[in-house]
Design a protein around this motif. Sequence first.
Motif, PDB file in Angstrom:
ATOM      1  N   TRP A 169       0.823  -1.201   0.000  1.00  0.00           N
ATOM      2  CA  TRP A 169       0.000   0.000   0.000  1.00  0.00           C
ATOM      3  C   TRP A 169       0.861   1.255   0.000  1.00  0.00           C
ATOM      4  O   TRP A 169       2.025   1.228   0.371  1.00  0.00           O
ATOM      5  CB  TRP A 169      -0.966   0.014   1.186  1.00  0.00           C
ATOM      6  N   ASN A 170       0.246   2.334  -0.446  1.00  0.00           N
ATOM      7  CA  ASN A 170       0.916   3.625  -0.488  1.00  0.00           C
ATOM      8  C   ASN A 170      -0.127   4.708  -0.217  1.00  0.00           C
ATOM      9  O   ASN A 170      -1.235   4.657  -0.757  1.00  0.00           O
ATOM     10  CB  ASN A 170       1.535   3.837  -1.871  1.00  0.00           C
ATOM     11  N   LEU A 171       0.234   5.661   0.607  1.00  0.00           N
ATOM     12  CA  LEU A 171      -0.624   6.799   0.914  1.00  0.00           C
ATOM     13  C   LEU A 171       0.082   8.067   0.468  1.00  0.00           C
ATOM     14  O   LEU A 171       1.244   8.285   0.817  1.00  0.00           O
ATOM     15  CB  LEU A 171      -0.920   6.867   2.411  1.00  0.00           C
ATOM     16  N   THR A 172      -0.623   8.889  -0.297  1.00  0.00           N
ATOM     17  CA  THR A 172      -0.101  10.177  -0.721  1.00  0.00           C
ATOM     18  C   THR A 172      -1.105  11.246  -0.304  1.00  0.00           C
ATOM     19  O   THR A 172      -2.301  11.120  -0.608  1.00  0.00           O
ATOM     20  CB  THR A 172       0.080  10.236  -2.252  1.00  0.00           C
ATOM     21  N   VAL A 173      -0.631  12.246   0.400  1.00  0.00           N
ATOM     22  CA  VAL A 173      -1.482  13.374   0.769  1.00  0.00           C
ATOM     23  C   VAL A 173      -0.851  14.608   0.164  1.00  0.00           C
ATOM     24  O   VAL A 173       0.331  14.871   0.367  1.00  0.00           O
ATOM     25  CB  VAL A 173      -1.602  13.525   2.302  1.00  0.00           C
ATOM     26  N   GLY A 174      -1.623  15.316  -0.626  1.00  0.00           N
ATOM     27  CA  GLY A 174      -1.068  16.480  -1.287  1.00  0.00           C
ATOM     28  C   GLY A 174      -2.146  17.339  -1.884  1.00  0.00           C
ATOM     29  O   GLY A 174      -3.329  17.078  -1.727  1.00  0.00           O
ATOM     30  N   SER A 175      -1.728  18.324  -2.590  1.00  0.00           N
ATOM     31  CA  SER A 175      -2.652  19.292  -3.154  1.00  0.00           C
ATOM     32  C   SER A 175      -2.756  19.096  -4.661  1.00  0.00           C
ATOM     33  O   SER A 175      -1.769  18.863  -5.338  1.00  0.00           O
ATOM     34  CB  SER A 175      -2.158  20.700  -2.840  1.00  0.00           C
ATOM     35  N   GLU A 176      -3.974  19.160  -5.160  1.00  0.00           N
ATOM     36  CA  GLU A 176      -4.218  19.191  -6.593  1.00  0.00           C
ATOM     37  C   GLU A 176      -4.801  20.552  -6.917  1.00  0.00           C
ATOM     38  O   GLU A 176      -5.164  21.320  -6.019  1.00  0.00           O
ATOM     39  CB  GLU A 176      -5.203  18.093  -6.998  1.00  0.00           C
ATOM     40  N   ARG A 177      -4.927  20.837  -8.157  1.00  0.00           N
ATOM     41  CA  ARG A 177      -5.465  22.140  -8.559  1.00  0.00           C
ATOM     42  C   ARG A 177      -6.818  22.428  -7.920  1.00  0.00           C
ATOM     43  O   ARG A 177      -7.104  23.544  -7.537  1.00  0.00           O
ATOM     44  CB  ARG A 177      -5.628  22.219 -10.072  1.00  0.00           C
ATOM     45  N   ASP A 178      -7.659  21.409  -7.805  1.00  0.00           N
ATOM     46  CA  ASP A 178      -9.021  21.628  -7.301  1.00  0.00           C
ATOM     47  C   ASP A 178      -9.159  21.377  -5.801  1.00  0.00           C
ATOM     48  O   ASP A 178     -10.262  21.283  -5.298  1.00  0.00           O
ATOM     49  CB  ASP A 178     -10.014  20.767  -8.071  1.00  0.00           C
ATOM     50  N   GLY A 179      -8.075  21.241  -5.066  1.00  0.00           N
ATOM     51  CA  GLY A 179      -8.161  21.070  -3.610  1.00  0.00           C
ATOM     52  C   GLY A 179      -7.277  19.957  -3.113  1.00  0.00           C
ATOM     53  O   GLY A 179      -6.698  19.198  -3.881  1.00  0.00           O
ATOM     54  N   SER A 180      -7.167  19.858  -1.810  1.00  0.00           N
ATOM     55  CA  SER A 180      -6.326  18.845  -1.183  1.00  0.00           C
ATOM     56  C   SER A 180      -6.956  17.465  -1.324  1.00  0.00           C
ATOM     57  O   SER A 180      -8.172  17.313  -1.251  1.00  0.00           O
ATOM     58  CB  SER A 180      -6.121  19.162   0.289  1.00  0.00           C
ATOM     59  N   VAL A 181      -6.094  16.465  -1.494  1.00  0.00           N
ATOM     60  CA  VAL A 181      -6.561  15.089  -1.634  1.00  0.00           C
ATOM     61  C   VAL A 181      -5.653  14.150  -0.864  1.00  0.00           C
ATOM     62  O   VAL A 181      -4.484  14.450  -0.604  1.00  0.00           O
ATOM     63  CB  VAL A 181      -6.608  14.626  -3.110  1.00  0.00           C
ATOM     64  N   ALA A 182      -6.233  13.006  -0.516  1.00  0.00           N
ATOM     65  CA  ALA A 182      -5.460  11.878  -0.008  1.00  0.00           C
ATOM     66  C   ALA A 182      -5.752  10.726  -0.960  1.00  0.00           C
ATOM     67  O   ALA A 182      -6.906  10.484  -1.317  1.00  0.00           O
ATOM     68  CB  ALA A 182      -5.880  11.522   1.415  1.00  0.00           C
ATOM     69  N   SER A 183      -4.702  10.044  -1.376  1.00  0.00           N
ATOM     70  CA  SER A 183      -4.850   8.936  -2.312  1.00  0.00           C
ATOM     71  C   SER A 183      -4.196   7.697  -1.719  1.00  0.00           C
ATOM     72  O   SER A 183      -3.028   7.731  -1.333  1.00  0.00           O
ATOM     73  CB  SER A 183      -4.210   9.292  -3.651  1.00  0.00           C
ATOM     74  N   ILE A 184      -4.970   6.621  -1.638  1.00  0.00           N
ATOM     75  CA  ILE A 184      -4.475   5.355  -1.099  1.00  0.00           C
ATOM     76  C   ILE A 184      -4.513   4.337  -2.228  1.00  0.00           C
ATOM     77  O   ILE A 184      -5.555   4.146  -2.872  1.00  0.00           O
ATOM     78  CB  ILE A 184      -5.347   4.842   0.066  1.00  0.00           C
TER      79      ILE A 184
END
Length: 101
Positions: A27-42
Motif C-alpha cells: 500500500w501507499n498513501l499520498t497526501v497532497g494538493s491538486e489544482r481543485d483542492g487537497s486530496v489523499a490517495s491510497i
Amino acid sequence: MAELDLRHVTAAVHAHADEWESVGVRWNLTVGSERDGSVASITCETGQISANLTVKSDGDAEMNVVNQPTKLSSLYYYRLATGDDVTTCLDELTRQIVPPG
C-alpha cells in the motif's frame, strides 16, 4: 459544509496498515494538493486485486477496485464528513482487498 480533515484519512490508513501488511497487501498513501483542492490517495495491491481510493478535502471520495485476473472493475462513490465516515470507507476498502477468513 466544512472541509474534511485529511488527517482522519491518514489515521485510518495507519490503523488498517498492520492488517493489510499481514496478508501481503502493498500500500501507499499520498497526501497532497491538486489544482481543485487537497486530496489523499491510497493505493493497495495484492497479486489479484488493485484498489485506489481518492478522498478530497470537500468529502467526496471515489474507490476503484480491479480484479486483475478477470479485469473486472468496480467503482464506488462516497460522501465523507467525519472521521467515522472515513473509517467506514477504509473498512470497505479492506473488505475488497483482504481475502475472507
